[in-house]
Design a protein around this motif. Structure first.
Motif, mmCIF file in Angstrom:
data_model
loop_
_atom_site.group_PDB
_atom_site.id
_atom_site.type_symbol
_atom_site.label_atom_id
_atom_site.label_comp_id
_atom_site.label_asym_id
_atom_site.label_seq_id
_atom_site.Cartn_x
_atom_site.Cartn_y
_atom_site.Cartn_z
ATOM 1 N N TRP A 194 0.835 -1.189 0.000
ATOM 2 C CA TRP A 194 0.000 0.000 0.000
ATOM 3 C C TRP A 194 0.874 1.244 0.000
ATOM 4 C CZ3 TRP A 194 -1.161 3.996 3.485
ATOM 5 C CH2 TRP A 194 -2.380 4.661 3.250
ATOM 6 N N PRO A 195 0.596 2.341 -0.691
ATOM 7 C CA PRO A 195 -0.651 2.587 -1.434
ATOM 8 C C PRO A 195 -0.582 2.218 -2.916
ATOM 9 C CG PRO A 195 0.561 4.623 -1.137
ATOM 10 C CD PRO A 195 1.394 3.534 -0.562
ATOM 11 N N ASP A 196 0.551 1.627 -3.369
ATOM 12 C CA ASP A 196 0.633 1.273 -4.792
ATOM 13 C C ASP A 196 -0.352 0.166 -5.141
ATOM 14 O OD1 ASP A 196 2.699 3.047 -4.847
ATOM 15 O OD2 ASP A 196 4.213 1.511 -4.403
ATOM 16 N N GLU A 197 -0.530 -0.736 -4.199
ATOM 17 C CA GLU A 197 -1.331 -1.913 -4.482
ATOM 18 C C GLU A 197 -2.103 -2.270 -3.214
ATOM 19 O OE1 GLU A 197 -0.181 -6.393 -5.449
ATOM 20 O OE2 GLU A 197 1.039 -4.937 -6.558
ATOM 21 N N VAL A 198 -3.357 -2.601 -3.364
ATOM 22 C CA VAL A 198 -4.159 -2.928 -2.186
ATOM 23 C C VAL A 198 -4.574 -4.388 -2.238
ATOM 24 C CG1 VAL A 198 -6.223 -2.367 -0.860
ATOM 25 C CG2 VAL A 198 -5.022 -0.570 -2.100
ATOM 26 N N THR A 199 -4.263 -5.144 -1.166
ATOM 27 C CA THR A 199 -4.754 -6.527 -1.094
ATOM 28 C C THR A 199 -5.516 -6.719 0.207
ATOM 29 O OG1 THR A 199 -2.700 -7.227 -0.091
ATOM 30 C CG2 THR A 199 -2.915 -7.583 -2.464
ATOM 31 N N PHE A 200 -6.548 -7.508 0.123
ATOM 32 C CA PHE A 200 -7.361 -7.743 1.317
ATOM 33 C C PHE A 200 -7.239 -9.186 1.779
ATOM 34 C CE2 PHE A 200 -9.686 -4.162 -0.718
ATOM 35 C CZ PHE A 200 -9.369 -3.226 0.247
ATOM 36 N N LEU A 201 -6.100 -9.821 1.455
ATOM 37 C CA LEU A 201 -5.908 -11.229 1.798
ATOM 38 C C LEU A 201 -6.130 -11.489 3.281
ATOM 39 C CD1 LEU A 201 -4.864 -14.085 0.993
ATOM 40 C CD2 LEU A 201 -2.611 -13.273 1.692
ATOM 41 N N HIS A 202 -5.528 -10.633 4.137
ATOM 42 C CA HIS A 202 -5.596 -10.878 5.578
ATOM 43 C C HIS A 202 -6.968 -10.547 6.145
ATOM 44 C CE1 HIS A 202 -1.398 -11.695 5.354
ATOM 45 N NE2 HIS A 202 -1.204 -10.553 4.738
ATOM 46 N N LEU A 203 -7.577 -9.511 5.582
ATOM 47 C CA LEU A 203 -8.944 -9.183 5.993
ATOM 48 C C LEU A 203 -9.881 -10.315 5.614
ATOM 49 C CD1 LEU A 203 -9.743 -5.440 5.320
ATOM 50 C CD2 LEU A 203 -9.709 -6.672 7.478
ATOM 51 N N GLN A 204 -9.593 -10.907 4.462
ATOM 52 C CA GLN A 204 -10.417 -12.015 3.999
ATOM 53 C C GLN A 204 -10.336 -13.185 4.981
ATOM 54 O OE1 GLN A 204 -9.119 -13.612 0.303
ATOM 55 N NE2 GLN A 204 -10.984 -14.808 0.024
ATOM 56 N N ARG A 205 -9.150 -13.407 5.538
ATOM 57 C CA ARG A 205 -8.996 -14.480 6.518
ATOM 58 C C ARG A 205 -9.817 -14.184 7.767
ATOM 59 N NH1 ARG A 205 -2.698 -15.246 5.642
ATOM 60 N NH2 ARG A 205 -2.799 -16.760 3.970
ATOM 61 N N LEU A 206 -9.809 -12.924 8.172
ATOM 62 C CA LEU A 206 -10.621 -12.534 9.322
ATOM 63 C C LEU A 206 -12.095 -12.750 9.006
ATOM 64 C CD1 LEU A 206 -10.608 -11.280 12.159
ATOM 65 C CD2 LEU A 206 -10.894 -9.058 11.090
ATOM 66 N N TYR A 207 -12.462 -12.409 7.765
ATOM 67 C CA TYR A 207 -13.843 -12.597 7.336
ATOM 68 C C TYR A 207 -14.232 -14.064 7.451
ATOM 69 C CZ TYR A 207 -17.583 -13.642 4.063
ATOM 70 O OH TYR A 207 -18.717 -14.147 3.499
ATOM 71 N N TYR A 208 -13.364 -14.971 7.000
ATOM 72 C CA TYR A 208 -13.695 -16.392 7.082
ATOM 73 C C TYR A 208 -13.785 -16.857 8.529
ATOM 74 C CZ TYR A 208 -13.863 -17.377 2.174
ATOM 75 O OH TYR A 208 -14.257 -17.400 0.869
ATOM 76 N N ALA A 209 -12.901 -16.323 9.392
ATOM 77 C CA ALA A 209 -12.975 -16.679 10.810
ATOM 78 C C ALA A 209 -14.343 -16.296 11.370
ATOM 79 C CB ALA A 209 -11.862 -15.988 11.582
ATOM 80 N N LEU A 210 -14.789 -15.073 11.049
ATOM 81 C CA LEU A 210 -16.086 -14.602 11.541
ATOM 82 C C LEU A 210 -17.223 -15.418 10.944
ATOM 83 C CD1 LEU A 210 -15.460 -10.762 11.160
ATOM 84 C CD2 LEU A 210 -15.563 -12.010 13.295
ATOM 85 N N TYR A 211 -17.108 -15.672 9.651
ATOM 86 C CA TYR A 211 -18.150 -16.370 8.910
ATOM 87 C C TYR A 211 -18.387 -17.775 9.466
ATOM 88 C CZ TYR A 211 -19.890 -18.954 4.784
ATOM 89 O OH TYR A 211 -20.577 -19.766 3.928
ATOM 90 N N TYR A 212 -17.310 -18.560 9.598
ATOM 91 C CA TYR A 212 -17.453 -19.918 10.152
ATOM 92 C C TYR A 212 -18.019 -19.849 11.567
ATOM 93 C CZ TYR A 212 -14.156 -21.486 6.511
ATOM 94 O OH TYR A 212 -13.517 -21.764 5.329
#
Lengths: 266, 322
Positions: free
Chosen positions: B74-92
């Protein structure tokens, strides 16, 4: 009709709850080294392996026992003064302390495990077995704290007043009234901590730093190579120990009350 | 089971003053040291910096958090890989905890209507399965769900697979990722992950709901019944409103518990759908060896868990106050 439906629902729930346990127990009887269910050529060879011939399992079991008994004892010893303080004084400070003491149990164990890993690394004793004992004692401190608190609350005030009227000192009251009446609750707390420590692994993983392995850790380490029936033997042992311990608590203590059931209805 | 219960010890007992205040201080210091410093260390180290090929050093940088929320480049490139992992933790965790409480609630209700003795027997069984290590539970479900034995085998042998193929459901299952070309498969899938997680906390759900349901006054429901209310009406207008707060409170506690589950996710979740807890482990002890970043992820997990715990505590307090 409704009643029957209720019974069926309970039986079904029990069955689903027992299902993986039955499967693992069945798999432990396998004669070969593959985890098959139903077992092939059923015999007790894997039990002999686990308890006697394979040294990694024997050593792991020893470590598990040392950590479980050590940490449960330590947890009760730490929880006792805290619960007593909470009950006798009920001050704000003691409540905060009890709350903080229960934090490790309430928050995700992986975070506590990582933190303990850092802490013991600083002190330089990461990987020592006493570190495992202390870590588990802290993790499960909340359990004896709760059971002993329930025990202290159940003491009849009239007994304390009677003791005070008859001129008993604090120490005498403690020894003759408080201690005997809370003993079953202390023992329950000890066993809760014991069984959970026996089964815990993620905190142990971080504090053992691969210097030694408990049974659950050893199983986790072998996870990537696939399961073997010898591991299933460990599962059978663990579930047997749990049932024995909780049966004992139910037999000599009041399990429904410990779990928070209403006293007025029996 | 939390120490919340113990706060009921408010009434002061007729016990004399402590004569050894230093003992109290020592106890307090010891508990603070053991129970609180680990969390503080995690928070402090999360601001540290990784040294390439060595370890890490103290620092005050927000780089780890930046990496977690928007990616390292960041700020050249934005990835949400780690947020996505948090999302899956919450989702399950959300689905599994709701599922567990929804099925444990009728069970616990029926349990509390049984005799004291029967209750003890059930409680022994439930406590035993509650304390059973996650590694064993995963092992059991792994055998049950693996392709060569267990349920897929049962589907094949009993002819259920053929039936599914004939009726067209097989294609639906394939779309959901629950079948390969030949047979149904449950590993690795969201289904297997959520099922095992739900199983993992089910006994906890019973134990958490047990106090509230066993204190439910039977005369209330009897009164409603005599006045002609149907059992469904009794459930929705008498029982559910009384236990609403414990129900929500237990769901939150189980949710927090599941946020950190590790073995289940490693074994049953697809590689692309792993959770933050797994990532913490990988960073601190796994291949990457980046303790500060692992700590930062742990802090995110900690804060998420703490938020929901506070909410659960608040609800428990409110239900006790009534």
């Amino acid at each position: 009709m409704r009643r029957l439906f209720g019974h069926i629902f309970m039986a079904l729930s029990g069955l689903v709850l027992a299902l993986p346990i039955i499967v693992v127990a069945g798999a432990s009887l396998n004669g070969g080294r593959t985890m098959l269910f139903p077992p092939e050529d059923p015999n007790f060879a894997r039990f002999v392996e686990f308890f006697i011939t394979e040294t990694i399992w024997v050593r792991a079991l020893q470590n598990s026992l040392i950590v479980a008994f050590g940490s449960a004892t330590l947890a009760v010893l730490l929880a006792w003064p805290l619960a007593y303080l909470l009950w006798a004084k009920g001050s704000k400070a003691s409540k905060v302390l009890a709350g903080l003491g229960s934090l490790p149990f309430a928050l995700p164990p992986i975070v506590f495990g990582v933190g303990l890993g850092f802490l013991w690394a600083f002190i330089g004793s990461l990987g020592a077995i006493w570190v495992g004992i202390v870590s588990h004692a802290t993790l499960f401190l909340a359990l004896p704290l709760v059971t002993i608190s329930i025990g202290l609350q159940s003491i009849d005030r009239a007994h304390l007043d009677a003791a005070a009227t008859m001129g008993a000192t604090e120490a005498v009251t403690f020894r003759t009234v408080i201690l005997p009446q809370t003993l079953p609750y202390s023992i329950s707390g000890f066993f809760f901590a014991l069984v959970l420590s026996f089964n815990e692994f993620i905190v142990m993983f971080f504090v053992s730093a691969s210097a030694y392995a408990t049974v659950t850790l050893q199983i986790f380490n072998s996870l990537r190579n696939g399961y073997t029936p010898t591991m299933a033997v460990a599962a059978v042992l663990f579930i047997t120990v749990s049932i024995a311990v909780f049966s004992a608590v139910a037999r000599w203590g009041d399990l429904p009350r410990l779990m928070g059931a209403d006293q007025s209805r029996n | 089971m939390t120490a919340v219960d113990s706060t009921k010890a408010e009434m002061t007992a007729p016990v004399p003053q402590m004569r050894r205040p230093w003992g109290t201080w020592a106890l307090g210091a010891l508990i603070l040291f053991l129970a609180v410093t680990p969390f503080i260390l995690v928070i402090v180290i999360s601001f540290g910096q990784k040294i390439e090929g060595a370890g890490w050093e103290w620092d005050f940088t927000l780089a780890n958090y930046q990496r977690f929320f928007v990616g390292a480049l960041w700020p050249d490139e934005v990835t949400f890989l780690h947020l996505q992992r948090l999302y899956y933790a919450l989702y399950y965790a959300v689905i599994a905890s709701v599922l567990a409480v929804a099925t444990a609630f009728p069970f616990t209700y029926l349990l509390t209507r049984q005799s004291r003795r029967a209750q003890s027997c059930w409680l022994v069984f439930i406590l035993a399965s509650l304390s059973l290590s996650e590694v064993f539970i995963v092992m059991g479900w792994d055998v049950l769900l693996s392709n060569r034995s267990g349920l897929p085998m049962l589907f094949e042998v009993s002819g259920a697979t053929d039936w599914l193929k004939r009726t067209g459901w097989f294609d639906v299952l394939r779309e959901w990722g629950l079948a390969n070309p030949r047979n149904v498969k449950f590993k690795t899938s969201e289904f297997a992950t959520i099922l095992t997680m739900s199983y993992l906390v089910w006994p906890y759900a019973v134990i958490l709901l047990y106090p509230a349901l066993s204190r439910l006054d039977p005369s209330l429901t009897e009164a409603a019944r005599t006045m002609g209310a149907s059992p469904t009406k009794v459930m929705t207008s008498v029982i559910l409103p009384t236990v609403k707060l414990p129900l929500i409170g237990s769901t939150l506690l189980l949710f927090v518990f599941l946020l950190g589950s590790y073995v289940t996710v490693v074994v049953f979740a697809e590689p692309a759908k792993q959770t933050t807890a797994v990532a913490v482990y990988e960073s601190v002890r796994g291949a990457t060896l980046d303790a500060p970043f692992g700590a930062a992820q742990a802090v995110v997990l900690l804060v998420t868990a703490a938020l929901f715990l506070v909410l659960a505590q608040y609800l428990t307090k409110r239900s006790e106050a009534r």
